[in-house]
Design a protein around this motif. Structure first.
Motif, PDB file in Angstrom:
ATOM      1  N   TYR A  75      66.225  16.652  54.712  1.00  0.00           N
ATOM      2  CA  TYR A  75      67.389  17.455  54.363  1.00  0.00           C
ATOM      3  C   TYR A  75      68.680  16.707  54.696  1.00  0.00           C
ATOM      4  O   TYR A  75      68.749  15.957  55.677  1.00  0.00           O
ATOM      5  CB  TYR A  75      67.361  18.793  55.102  1.00  0.00           C
ATOM      6  N   ALA A  76      69.704  16.928  53.887  1.00  0.00           N
ATOM      7  CA  ALA A  76      71.009  16.317  54.108  1.00  0.00           C
ATOM      8  C   ALA A  76      71.743  17.048  55.238  1.00  0.00           C
ATOM      9  O   ALA A  76      71.405  18.182  55.599  1.00  0.00           O
ATOM     10  CB  ALA A  76      71.836  16.362  52.827  1.00  0.00           C
ATOM     11  N   GLU A  77      72.761  16.392  55.764  1.00  0.00           N
ATOM     12  CA  GLU A  77      73.533  16.979  56.874  1.00  0.00           C
ATOM     13  C   GLU A  77      74.131  18.325  56.485  1.00  0.00           C
ATOM     14  O   GLU A  77      74.122  19.274  57.278  1.00  0.00           O
ATOM     15  CB  GLU A  77      74.629  16.003  57.274  1.00  0.00           C
ATOM     16  N   SER A  78      74.646  18.426  55.263  1.00  0.00           N
ATOM     17  CA  SER A  78      75.227  19.705  54.824  1.00  0.00           C
ATOM     18  C   SER A  78      74.148  20.771  54.676  1.00  0.00           C
ATOM     19  O   SER A  78      74.391  21.957  54.963  1.00  0.00           O
ATOM     20  CB  SER A  78      75.959  19.516  53.495  1.00  0.00           C
ATOM     21  N   HIS A  79      72.943  20.388  54.249  1.00  0.00           N
ATOM     22  CA  HIS A  79      71.828  21.339  54.178  1.00  0.00           C
ATOM     23  C   HIS A  79      71.519  21.895  55.570  1.00  0.00           C
ATOM     24  O   HIS A  79      71.335  23.107  55.748  1.00  0.00           O
ATOM     25  CB  HIS A  79      70.562  20.643  53.654  1.00  0.00           C
ATOM     26  N   VAL A  80      71.431  20.987  56.538  1.00  0.00           N
ATOM     27  CA  VAL A  80      71.070  21.380  57.902  1.00  0.00           C
ATOM     28  C   VAL A  80      72.100  22.349  58.462  1.00  0.00           C
ATOM     29  O   VAL A  80      71.754  23.351  59.096  1.00  0.00           O
ATOM     30  CB  VAL A  80      70.945  20.141  58.802  1.00  0.00           C
ATOM     31  N   ARG A  81      73.380  22.057  58.214  1.00  0.00           N
ATOM     32  CA  ARG A  81      74.448  22.954  58.682  1.00  0.00           C
ATOM     33  C   ARG A  81      74.262  24.357  58.109  1.00  0.00           C
ATOM     34  O   ARG A  81      74.344  25.358  58.834  1.00  0.00           O
ATOM     35  CB  ARG A  81      75.801  22.376  58.242  1.00  0.00           C
ATOM     36  N   ASP A  82      73.976  24.451  56.807  1.00  0.00           N
ATOM     37  CA  ASP A  82      73.834  25.763  56.174  1.00  0.00           C
ATOM     38  C   ASP A  82      72.565  26.480  56.618  1.00  0.00           C
ATOM     39  O   ASP A  82      72.566  27.703  56.828  1.00  0.00           O
ATOM     40  CB  ASP A  82      73.836  25.602  54.654  1.00  0.00           C
ATOM     41  N   ILE A  83      71.464  25.736  56.760  1.00  0.00           N
ATOM     42  CA  ILE A  83      70.217  26.372  57.194  1.00  0.00           C
ATOM     43  C   ILE A  83      70.365  26.908  58.611  1.00  0.00           C
ATOM     44  O   ILE A  83      69.925  28.033  58.917  1.00  0.00           O
ATOM     45  CB  ILE A  83      69.040  25.379  57.112  1.00  0.00           C
ATOM     46  N   ARG A  84      70.982  26.141  59.482  1.00  0.00           N
ATOM     47  CA  ARG A  84      71.170  26.605  60.861  1.00  0.00           C
ATOM     48  C   ARG A  84      72.055  27.846  60.901  1.00  0.00           C
ATOM     49  O   ARG A  84      71.827  28.748  61.703  1.00  0.00           O
ATOM     50  CB  ARG A  84      71.780  25.491  61.718  1.00  0.00           C
ATOM     51  N   ARG A  85      73.051  27.899  60.036  1.00  0.00           N
ATOM     52  CA  ARG A  85      73.902  29.094  59.973  1.00  0.00           C
ATOM     53  C   ARG A  85      73.089  30.301  59.513  1.00  0.00           C
ATOM     54  O   ARG A  85      73.208  31.399  60.068  1.00  0.00           O
ATOM     55  CB  ARG A  85      75.074  28.839  59.035  1.00  0.00           C
ATOM     56  N   ALA A  86      72.239  30.098  58.492  1.00  0.00           N
ATOM     57  CA  ALA A  86      71.421  31.202  57.981  1.00  0.00           C
ATOM     58  C   ALA A  86      70.402  31.670  59.013  1.00  0.00           C
ATOM     59  O   ALA A  86      70.231  32.872  59.244  1.00  0.00           O
ATOM     60  CB  ALA A  86      70.711  30.769  56.695  1.00  0.00           C
ATOM     61  N   MET A  87      69.730  30.701  59.653  1.00  0.00           N
ATOM     62  CA  MET A  87      68.693  31.048  60.619  1.00  0.00           C
ATOM     63  C   MET A  87      69.283  31.503  61.943  1.00  0.00           C
ATOM     64  O   MET A  87      68.570  32.035  62.805  1.00  0.00           O
ATOM     65  CB  MET A  87      67.779  29.844  60.852  1.00  0.00           C
ATOM     66  N   GLY A  88      70.576  31.284  62.138  1.00  0.00           N
ATOM     67  CA  GLY A  88      71.216  31.705  63.386  1.00  0.00           C
ATOM     68  C   GLY A  88      71.604  33.172  63.401  1.00  0.00           C
ATOM     69  O   GLY A  88      72.038  33.681  64.437  1.00  0.00           O
ATOM     70  N   LYS A  89      71.466  33.854  62.270  1.00  0.00           N
ATOM     71  CA  LYS A  89      71.810  35.275  62.215  1.00  0.00           C
ATOM     72  C   LYS A  89      70.702  36.113  62.847  1.00  0.00           C
ATOM     73  O   LYS A  89      69.534  35.766  62.800  1.00  0.00           O
ATOM     74  CB  LYS A  89      72.058  35.698  60.772  1.00  0.00           C
ATOM     75  N   SER A  90      71.089  37.240  63.406  1.00  0.00           N
ATOM     76  CA  SER A  90      70.114  38.078  64.113  1.00  0.00           C
ATOM     77  C   SER A  90      69.189  38.816  63.165  1.00  0.00           C
ATOM     78  O   SER A  90      68.111  39.265  63.562  1.00  0.00           O
ATOM     79  CB  SER A  90      70.841  39.086  65.014  1.00  0.00           C
ATOM     80  N   SER A  91      69.595  38.976  61.907  1.00  0.00           N
ATOM     81  CA  SER A  91      68.735  39.642  60.926  1.00  0.00           C
ATOM     82  C   SER A  91      69.002  39.049  59.554  1.00  0.00           C
ATOM     83  O   SER A  91      69.992  38.345  59.332  1.00  0.00           O
ATOM     84  CB  SER A  91      68.993  41.153  60.912  1.00  0.00           C
ATOM     85  N   GLY A  92      68.111  39.348  58.646  1.00  0.00           N
ATOM     86  CA  GLY A  92      68.221  38.819  57.291  1.00  0.00           C
ATOM     87  C   GLY A  92      66.987  38.025  56.914  1.00  0.00           C
ATOM     88  O   GLY A  92      66.191  37.634  57.775  1.00  0.00           O
ATOM     89  N   VAL A  93      66.840  37.768  55.618  1.00  0.00           N
ATOM     90  CA  VAL A  93      65.685  37.045  55.107  1.00  0.00           C
ATOM     91  C   VAL A  93      66.129  35.651  54.663  1.00  0.00           C
ATOM     92  O   VAL A  93      67.064  35.520  53.870  1.00  0.00           O
ATOM     93  CB  VAL A  93      65.035  37.767  53.911  1.00  0.00           C
ATOM     94  N   PHE A  94      65.460  34.628  55.186  1.00  0.00           N
ATOM     95  CA  PHE A  94      65.681  33.258  54.724  1.00  0.00           C
ATOM     96  C   PHE A  94      64.445  32.848  53.948  1.00  0.00           C
ATOM     97  O   PHE A  94      63.327  32.908  54.463  1.00  0.00           O
ATOM     98  CB  PHE A  94      65.915  32.305  55.895  1.00  0.00           C
ATOM     99  N   ILE A  95      64.645  32.422  52.692  1.00  0.00           N
ATOM    100  CA  ILE A  95      63.520  32.141  51.806  1.00  0.00           C
ATOM    101  C   ILE A  95      63.572  30.684  51.362  1.00  0.00           C
ATOM    102  O   ILE A  95      64.599  30.203  50.889  1.00  0.00           O
ATOM    103  CB  ILE A  95      63.539  33.055  50.560  1.00  0.00           C
ATOM    104  N   ILE A  96      62.427  29.992  51.522  1.00  0.00           N
ATOM    105  CA  ILE A  96      62.293  28.617  51.049  1.00  0.00           C
ATOM    106  C   ILE A  96      61.413  28.651  49.797  1.00  0.00           C
ATOM    107  O   ILE A  96      60.283  29.135  49.841  1.00  0.00           O
ATOM    108  CB  ILE A  96      61.651  27.708  52.111  1.00  0.00           C
TER     109      ILE A  96
END
Length: 613
Positions: free
Chosen positions: A309-330
């Motif tokens: 993954y690119a650096e910008s991808h990692v930043r966005d994934i960490r932001r998404a996975m850092g939330k207390s709730s919500g669905v992250f889909i790959i």
């Protein structure tokens, strides 16, 4: 000349040191230590980490001395989590160690016909909590094998490794009993080779005149061996009729019909589940495809960057996975590596948040996720085609997990309406959910969910979808033998197709091919003659903003995609708002990927100019 051993510093008595034992020999709770302490904040007990996490790290051994056919009896309370192995270090006499049966080992050790080194293997839990039983096991080994060199200090490993050792022992017993046919052994030889060489799929193709075995390695299908068509039929027939799991088949091998099954095999390198699928091929032939799913493998943790993954991808994934709730889909197609990414993402969360309860529902548990409670689920293959009944075990497992107070829930795959609704319900009730789905873009996730009756109004709820990712695996060129594009073009661009491809490449590169490379056909010794050394992720990641959510609510996926594309920057390495195809082009320009692989897996290179048409 016999081998002299130095004595270990720790005696059996020292194993018991610091373990609280009363005068009757019963264990008492031991005080917390730096390794085995119970954390007061999360009540999670921590045991000493294993030093052996792969079969190849085991000490050399010739026999498993505990278990059903062993000569050392392990205490009942630890027999599933400890074992004893022995290794011949010297032979006195005119015989080979292969001639020795395990039952004869004690007699031969006592008569000094062989010199034997003995190791005790156990889990950290046994080492820290069952020292009395562990000392009993070591003492029993000394009595059963008088004169053997028995190491007093046990080697720490995982429960999966010990299970694999006992599975191998059972398999060896079958072999020695003559109950395994030559065809079954051939199947296992093929399976072991595939596992050792990181093959994802095995293809067995046969017709009236010939047969061959192909293997997909690093995303490329390569020839493994030719064989007589009768032999191919015999191997496939033996595998389907005798090695498949109970309940996964409803008939016997028949090359003229479509058949599916599950085959589970224990190998020294690890346990593998094969998904078997066959189909008839005209005239009078058949194809069998075996997908490899390693079970319970202990693998090193890989970061998003390690995966590709690119650096910008990692930043966005960490932001998404850092939330207390919500669905992250790959999202991704079969073989895209989405499950590997998901598993490493969950393990990363477990490492960062040891105070949270993480549960996974998987079919099957392919890789051990340290810090997570993993629940394996097996679909009822006998009800294949009846989606509701076939998927009921998966649905029941998700419902049970939701009732068990998880902070983070990983669902291996969204496969139907019920699975999707349960994932959404979990997110709406304050849980963080991570999962995968079959789709061909991040925007394809929305289309796929719409198809299984999850409407845009639901998906557009703020905070419900924390992030969407799509990925595809691309072969990585061998640095030792990759060929510069200019050189490759001079030597290989002889056909109209090759000339056309070089033309497209030159067009997107403004005729500058510097830094572009192609794989060498037969590779080099460094890459085992493949030209490829692994695979890397090419991906796209989307964090839904208000404009995207409005478009999703209105069912306008083109507008949603446009809103995502509007986030692009001028920085070449910034993949924000850029497609997985553009990520692959970027890696091609870095000399990592072959242009031909990009065209085979995505689209023609000059489509780069038409992504927003």
């Amino acid at each position: 000349m016999s081998l002299e051993f130095e004595e270990t510093a720790e005696s059996v008595g020292e194993i018991l040191e610091d373990a609280a034992v009363d005068t009757e020999g019963a264990e008492q709770p031991a005080p917390p230590s730096s390794v085995g302490a119970i954390a007061s904040d999360n009540h999670r007990e921590r045991f000493e980490a294993p030093e052996i996490t792969r079969m190849v790290d085991l000490p050399p051994y010739d026999w498993i001395l505990t278990g059903s056919s062993g000569v050392v009896k392990a205490p009942l309370v630890i027999e599933d989590f400890a074992c004893v192995v022995g290794h011949v270090t010297h032979i006195k006499g005119d015989f080979q160690k292969e001639d020795i049966e395990v039952q004869d080992v004690p007699r031969m050790v006592e008569s000094q016909s062989i010199e034997l080194e003995v190791w005790v293997l156990c889990t950290g839990r046994v080492r820290d909590r069952s020292k009395v039983h562990l000392a009993d096991l070591i003492g029993t080994a000394r009595k059963a094998l008088p004169g053997a060199r028995v190491h007093n200090r046990p080697r720490l490993t995982t429960a999966a490794i010990i299970e694999a050792l006992y599975e191998r022992q059972n398999s060896d017993e079958l072999l020695s009993g003559g109950d395994v046919s030559n065809e079954q052994q051939d199947f296992d030889d093929i399976g072991r080779y595939a596992l050792a060489n990181k093959v994802s799929d095995i293809h067995i193709e046969a017709d009236r005149e010939s047969a061959q075995i192909l293997m997909r390695q690093h995303g490329r299908l390569r020839h493994y061996k030719d064989l007589a068509p009768e032999r191919a039929r015999a191997i496939c027939s033996a595998a389907y009729n005798t090695l498949t799991e109970s309940g996964s088949t409803r008939d016997s091998f028949n090359e003229r019909i479509f058949q599916n099954a599950v085959i589970d095999r224990p190998y020294e390198e690890g346990r593998v589940r094969f998904r078997y699928a066959s189909m008839p091929v005209a005239p009078e032939g058949f194809n069998v495809v075996l997908r490899l799913l390693p079970i319970g493998v202990e693998a090193d943790h890989q970061s998003y960057e390690d995966l590709g993954y690119a650096e910008s991808h990692v930043r966005d994934i960490r932001r998404a996975m850092g939330k207390s709730s919500g669905v992250f889909i790959i999202a991704g197609t079969t073989g895209s590596g989405k499950s590997t990414t998901l598993q490493n993402a969950i393990e990363g969360i477990a490492m960062e948040r040891p105070d949270q309860k993480i549960r996974t529902i998987e079919e099957p548990v392919e890789y051990r996720i340290r810090g997570a409670s993993q629940t394996p689920v097996v679909r009822d293959e006998s009800k294949a085609g009846d989606g509701k009944s076939e998927n009921k075990p998966f649905v029941d497992a998700i419902k049970a997990a939701l009732r068990s107070d998880p902070d983070v829930l990983m669902i291996g795959e969204i496969r139907d309406t019920v699975t999707a609704e349960l994932a959404i319900q979990a997110a709406q009730t304050g849980h963080q959910v991570a999962t995968t789905i079959h789709a061909d873009a991040w925007s394809g996730v929305v289309d796929r969910l719409n198809l299984i009756d999850i409407d845009g109004g639901t998906l557009s709820q703020p905070g419900l979808i924390s992030g969407l990712a799509y990925q595809k695996l691309m072969p990585v060129l061998c640095d030792h033998c990759k060929i510069p594009a200019e050189e490759w073009a001079r030597e290989n661009a002889g056909t109209p197709e090759q000339k056309s491809m070089i033309g497209r490449l030159s067009e997107i590169q403004n005729n500058d091919l510097d830094g572009i490379y192609f794989s060498k056909q037969n590779g080099c010794p460094e890459c085992n003659g493949v030209g490829i050394v692994g695979q890397t992720v090419c991906a796209e990641v989307a964090l839904p903003n208000n404009a995207m959510l409005r478009a999703i609510r209105q069912g306008d996926i083109i507008e949603a995609r446009k809103a995502w594309r509007d986030q692009r920057s001028e920085e070449p390495g910034d993949m924000t708002g850029r497609t997985a195809f553009e990520h692959a082009i970027y890696k091609m320009r870095k000399g990592i990927c072959d242009p031909r692989d990009i065209e085979h897996r995505f689209m023609m290179l000059d489509e780069l100019f038409h992504l927003d048409d």
